[in-house]
Motif scaffolding. Sequence first.
Motif, mmCIF file in Angstrom:
data_model
loop_
_atom_site.group_PDB
_atom_site.id
_atom_site.type_symbol
_atom_site.label_atom_id
_atom_site.label_comp_id
_atom_site.label_asym_id
_atom_site.label_seq_id
_atom_site.Cartn_x
_atom_site.Cartn_y
_atom_site.Cartn_z
ATOM 1 N N ILE A 34 16.813 -15.156 -7.905
ATOM 2 C CA ILE A 34 18.278 -15.076 -7.971
ATOM 3 C C ILE A 34 18.707 -13.750 -8.579
ATOM 4 O O ILE A 34 19.634 -13.103 -8.101
ATOM 5 C CB ILE A 34 18.868 -16.280 -8.738
ATOM 6 N N ASP A 35 18.018 -13.329 -9.643
ATOM 7 C CA ASP A 35 18.355 -12.048 -10.279
ATOM 8 C C ASP A 35 18.150 -10.882 -9.317
ATOM 9 O O ASP A 35 18.942 -9.938 -9.290
ATOM 10 C CB ASP A 35 17.509 -11.821 -11.539
ATOM 11 N N ILE A 36 17.090 -10.932 -8.514
ATOM 12 C CA ILE A 36 16.812 -9.858 -7.554
ATOM 13 C C ILE A 36 17.859 -9.846 -6.443
ATOM 14 O O ILE A 36 18.356 -8.782 -6.061
ATOM 15 C CB ILE A 36 15.392 -10.016 -6.945
ATOM 16 N N LEU A 37 18.249 -11.008 -5.942
ATOM 17 C CA LEU A 37 19.185 -11.086 -4.833
ATOM 18 C C LEU A 37 20.620 -10.737 -5.242
ATOM 19 O O LEU A 37 21.375 -10.168 -4.478
ATOM 20 C CB LEU A 37 19.160 -12.490 -4.212
ATOM 21 N N PHE A 38 20.980 -11.107 -6.442
ATOM 22 C CA PHE A 38 22.369 -10.889 -6.857
ATOM 23 C C PHE A 38 22.399 -9.885 -7.963
ATOM 24 O O PHE A 38 23.248 -9.432 -8.504
ATOM 25 C CB PHE A 38 23.020 -12.210 -7.264
#
Length: 98
Positions: A94-98
């Motif tokens: 999630i951190d990588i995508l957003f």
Amino acid sequence: MKISDIKNQIEYIKHVNHKSEEPATSAPKEKTLSKDNVVLSSRSKEMQKIYEILKETPDVRKEKIIALKQAIEEGKYKVDSQKLAEKMLTDSIIDILF
């Protein structure tokens, strides 16, 4: 220039000066201010209610902390390594995508 023209000009100047020196006979009308109205939608009223509830809710749930401390002290608290790993990977993605 004729004397009559000069007299007319003097009279005109007196008239203009006299007008500018006269106090205003009527007070300037005050602008009528429109009253502001705020109409809240039912959604915004719900959000306000939720905000008030959250504001009163403590950040720390004492009962849960007490129960966790007791379980740790008694050796009953077990960490599910599979769930922990899944949660860590999910958060990283999630951190990588957003």
